[in-house]
Design a protein around this motif. Structure first.
Motif, PDB file in Angstrom:
ATOM      1  N   ARG A 267      -7.808  -2.289  13.632  1.00  0.00           N
ATOM      2  CA  ARG A 267      -7.444  -2.196  12.216  1.00  0.00           C
ATOM      3  C   ARG A 267      -8.558  -2.671  11.294  1.00  0.00           C
ATOM      4  NH1 ARG A 267      -1.977  -1.129  10.752  1.00  0.00           N
ATOM      5  NH2 ARG A 267      -1.080  -0.037  12.540  1.00  0.00           N
ATOM      6  N   ARG A 268      -9.681  -3.049  11.878  1.00  0.00           N
ATOM      7  CA  ARG A 268     -10.884  -3.256  11.057  1.00  0.00           C
ATOM      8  C   ARG A 268     -11.717  -1.984  10.952  1.00  0.00           C
ATOM      9  NH1 ARG A 268     -14.347  -8.018  13.174  1.00  0.00           N
ATOM     10  NH2 ARG A 268     -15.868  -6.860  11.944  1.00  0.00           N
ATOM     11  N   LEU A 269     -11.505  -1.051  11.871  1.00  0.00           N
ATOM     12  CA  LEU A 269     -12.289   0.189  11.862  1.00  0.00           C
ATOM     13  C   LEU A 269     -11.747   1.159  10.811  1.00  0.00           C
ATOM     14  CD1 LEU A 269     -12.585   0.818  15.711  1.00  0.00           C
ATOM     15  CD2 LEU A 269     -14.461   0.166  14.166  1.00  0.00           C
ATOM     16  N   PHE A 270     -12.670   1.802  10.106  1.00  0.00           N
ATOM     17  CA  PHE A 270     -12.295   2.951   9.284  1.00  0.00           C
ATOM     18  C   PHE A 270     -12.525   4.212  10.116  1.00  0.00           C
ATOM     19  CE2 PHE A 270     -13.281  -0.305   6.207  1.00  0.00           C
ATOM     20  CZ  PHE A 270     -12.399  -0.083   5.165  1.00  0.00           C
ATOM     21  N   VAL A 271     -11.744   5.229   9.837  1.00  0.00           N
ATOM     22  CA  VAL A 271     -11.940   6.532  10.476  1.00  0.00           C
ATOM     23  C   VAL A 271     -11.806   7.602   9.399  1.00  0.00           C
ATOM     24  CG1 VAL A 271     -11.101   5.858  12.764  1.00  0.00           C
ATOM     25  CG2 VAL A 271      -9.480   6.742  11.067  1.00  0.00           C
ATOM     26  N   ASP A 272     -12.432   8.756   9.638  1.00  0.00           N
ATOM     27  CA  ASP A 272     -12.240   9.837   8.663  1.00  0.00           C
ATOM     28  C   ASP A 272     -11.080  10.736   9.097  1.00  0.00           C
ATOM     29  OD1 ASP A 272     -13.120  11.757  10.453  1.00  0.00           O
ATOM     30  OD2 ASP A 272     -15.129  11.903   9.589  1.00  0.00           O
ATOM     31  N   SER A 273     -10.751  11.644   8.204  1.00  0.00           N
ATOM     32  CA  SER A 273      -9.557  12.476   8.387  1.00  0.00           C
ATOM     33  C   SER A 273      -9.879  13.817   9.042  1.00  0.00           C
ATOM     34  CB  SER A 273      -8.928  12.737   7.012  1.00  0.00           C
ATOM     35  OG  SER A 273      -9.861  13.449   6.188  1.00  0.00           O
ATOM     36  N   PHE A 288      -4.906   2.798  13.388  1.00  0.00           N
ATOM     37  CA  PHE A 288      -5.879   2.126  12.504  1.00  0.00           C
ATOM     38  C   PHE A 288      -5.235   1.630  11.202  1.00  0.00           C
ATOM     39  CE2 PHE A 288      -8.180   5.362  14.986  1.00  0.00           C
ATOM     40  CZ  PHE A 288      -9.054   4.543  15.671  1.00  0.00           C
ATOM     41  N   GLY A 289      -4.142   2.264  10.795  1.00  0.00           N
ATOM     42  CA  GLY A 289      -3.487   1.924   9.529  1.00  0.00           C
ATOM     43  C   GLY A 289      -3.877   2.918   8.451  1.00  0.00           C
ATOM     44  N   ALA A 290      -2.930   3.239   7.579  1.00  0.00           N
ATOM     45  CA  ALA A 290      -3.188   4.224   6.520  1.00  0.00           C
ATOM     46  C   ALA A 290      -4.271   3.740   5.564  1.00  0.00           C
ATOM     47  CB  ALA A 290      -1.898   4.531   5.754  1.00  0.00           C
ATOM     48  N   GLY A 291      -4.448   2.430   5.479  1.00  0.00           N
ATOM     49  CA  GLY A 291      -5.476   1.880   4.593  1.00  0.00           C
ATOM     50  C   GLY A 291      -6.883   1.996   5.141  1.00  0.00           C
ATOM     51  N   GLN A 292      -7.012   2.514   6.359  1.00  0.00           N
ATOM     52  CA  GLN A 292      -8.341   2.602   7.002  1.00  0.00           C
ATOM     53  C   GLN A 292      -8.818   4.048   7.131  1.00  0.00           C
ATOM     54  OE1 GLN A 292      -8.601  -0.827   6.533  1.00  0.00           O
ATOM     55  NE2 GLN A 292     -10.065  -0.577   8.197  1.00  0.00           N
ATOM     56  N   ILE A 293      -8.087   4.980   6.569  1.00  0.00           N
ATOM     57  CA  ILE A 293      -8.447   6.397   6.719  1.00  0.00           C
ATOM     58  C   ILE A 293      -9.106   6.879   5.433  1.00  0.00           C
ATOM     59  CG2 ILE A 293      -7.576   8.712   7.231  1.00  0.00           C
ATOM     60  CD1 ILE A 293      -5.113   7.326   8.518  1.00  0.00           C
ATOM     61  N   VAL A 294     -10.229   7.585   5.591  1.00  0.00           N
ATOM     62  CA  VAL A 294     -10.941   8.162   4.448  1.00  0.00           C
ATOM     63  C   VAL A 294     -11.103   9.661   4.676  1.00  0.00           C
ATOM     64  CG1 VAL A 294     -12.178   6.008   3.944  1.00  0.00           C
ATOM     65  CG2 VAL A 294     -13.217   7.682   5.492  1.00  0.00           C
ATOM     66  N   ILE A 295     -11.375  10.386   3.598  1.00  0.00           N
ATOM     67  CA  ILE A 295     -11.553  11.833   3.726  1.00  0.00           C
ATOM     68  C   ILE A 295     -12.895  12.133   4.403  1.00  0.00           C
ATOM     69  CG2 ILE A 295     -11.900  13.984   2.422  1.00  0.00           C
ATOM     70  CD1 ILE A 295      -9.105  13.190   2.078  1.00  0.00           C
ATOM     71  N   GLY A 296     -12.887  13.098   5.310  1.00  0.00           N
ATOM     72  CA  GLY A 296     -14.119  13.604   5.903  1.00  0.00           C
ATOM     73  C   GLY A 296     -14.106  15.117   5.904  1.00  0.00           C
ATOM     74  N   SER A 297     -15.251  15.720   5.567  1.00  0.00           N
ATOM     75  CA  SER A 297     -15.300  17.185   5.463  1.00  0.00           C
ATOM     76  C   SER A 297     -16.333  17.843   6.382  1.00  0.00           C
ATOM     77  CB  SER A 297     -15.636  17.579   4.025  1.00  0.00           C
ATOM     78  OG  SER A 297     -16.993  17.240   3.735  1.00  0.00           O
ATOM     79  N   ASP A 298     -17.389  17.120   6.740  1.00  0.00           N
ATOM     80  CA  ASP A 298     -18.555  17.726   7.398  1.00  0.00           C
ATOM     81  C   ASP A 298     -19.230  18.785   6.514  1.00  0.00           C
ATOM     82  OD1 ASP A 298     -19.961  16.925   9.616  1.00  0.00           O
ATOM     83  OD2 ASP A 298     -18.532  17.757  11.048  1.00  0.00           O
TER      84      ASP A 298
END
Ligand code: ZN
Length: 356
Positions: A267-273, A288-298
């Motif tokens: 839950r310290r790691l961020f991951v992309d979507s 990871f928790g909803a607070g750890q997810i960010v948008i990713g597009s490539d």
């Protein structure tokens, strides 16, 4: 908390790539075809990423042209984008001095692109991880002098996994200097025994980034670096699905320290979507928790149809996340991973809101 004024409708994309068009031709200079070079075509409609005489990839102008990039962001409703090097230009295999020179070119170009963008772009630079002292000095220059927001790193360095002892000074320095790290899958071919582009793309990349996640959670890096901020590309790959079994082994073998628990470290790691299926989003929220997810597009390599935020909207419409979590994933969470840059009020140079 920084001052980037993201409205509820703004989207911040944390996983997108660039390649400078003016890199030195190290392939010719060193008679080594592995040094990548971007050659924009004469009419400006596309560019070729070359490794020596062989074509690695054809890219769109958005890969190197800030104006073309921003026009594409406008089309899909992305308000701000965090750009990082196209992974082929992470040259950990190279001689450290030449790699440092190459990294400095990339980081200088990136700082210029960020300044040109009028507050639409933040930049993650690159360092020669094959030499931790050079890596630390270029990391320091990139964030302190150039105002970059952090670094992108690959998943392994010349056969060293990210929890290797030789790399620890780098991670401790990133922790101390408050430099966030975006970890990008780099080696889909070597992570599976089956050769072939489809398997490398679909299984290899996800295994590769999961190995990096395992190094951070189970290999001791996050334990040793209590404030280090790490974001994993591609939703952390297969790690979210493999975590329980990895964790079980720690319990069976008696090797698992009790505090912080592996669950807490996750839950310290961020991951992309960037997982292409909102049911997979459910697993990211769980692990990871909803607070750890960010948008990713490539962007600009993958299609932006559907827009990269569509998976988040779909997860919300299916009840997987709340409206509040949807807003946080679209724009708010990223500011806890990385300091976004905004255009200065009186000139076009970037203002680092929270200098490290
Ligand atoms: Zn990528």
């Amino acid at each position: 908390v920084n001052e980037f004024a993201a409205s509820a409708d703004d989207v911040v994309d944390a996983h997108a790539h660039f390649m400078p068009p003016d890199l030195p031709d190290l392939a010719s200079l060193n008679a080594d075809h592995r040094w990548p070079l971007l050659i924009p075509d004469a009419d400006g409609s596309s560019g070729r990423v070359m490794r020596g005489d062989s074509l690695f990839r054809v890219v769109r102008p958005a890969c190197w042209d800030v104006g073309a990039r921003i026009a594409e962001l406008d089309q899909v409703g992305i308000g701000h984008q965090v750009i990082s090097p196209i992974p082929v230009i992470l040259t950990y295999w190279a001689d450290p001095d030449r790699a440092l020179e190459y990294c400095r070119h990339i980081n200088d170009w990136l700082a210029h692109a960020v300044r040109q963008s009028g507050g639409r772009l933040s930049g993650l630079g690159t360092v020669p991880l094959q030499d931790t002292s050079r890596a630390i000095s270029e990391m320091t220059r990139a964030v302190r002098e150039l105002g970059l927001s952090g670094l992108e790193i690959g998943t392994e360095v010349n056969g060293m996994e990210l929890d290797h002892d030789e790399l620890r000074p780098f991670f401790r320095a990133a922790d101390r200097l408050d430099v966030p790290l975006f970890v990008h899958a780099t080696d889909g071919n070597c992570a599976t025994r089956v050769a072939g582009e489809q398997v490398a793309f679909g299984l290899g990349m996800l295994t590769d980034i999961a190995l990096a996640a395992a190094a951070f959670v189970f290999g001791g890096v996050l334990r040793e670096c209590p404030n280090l901020r790490v974001c994993l590309s591609h939703g952390g790959g297969s790690f979210a699905w493999c975590f329980s079994r990895l964790n079980l082994f720690g319990k069976i073998s008696g090797a698992a320290p009790s505090s912080p628990t592996p669950e807490e470290l996750c839950r310290r790691l961020f991951v992309d979507s960037l997982v292409f299926d909102s049911d997979h989003m459910r697993q990211l929220v769980h692990r990871f928790g909803a607070g750890q997810i960010v948008i990713g597009s490539d962007h600009p390599f993958l299609s932006t149809d559907p827009a990269p935020q569509a998976i988040v909207d779909d997860a919300w419409s299916r009840g997987i996340i709340t409206a509040e979590e949807r807003t946080a994933i679209r724009s708010g969470n990223v500011s806890r991973f990385v300091t976004l840059q905004t255009a200065g009020p009186t000139d076009e140079s970037p203002r680092v809101v929270n200098p490290p």
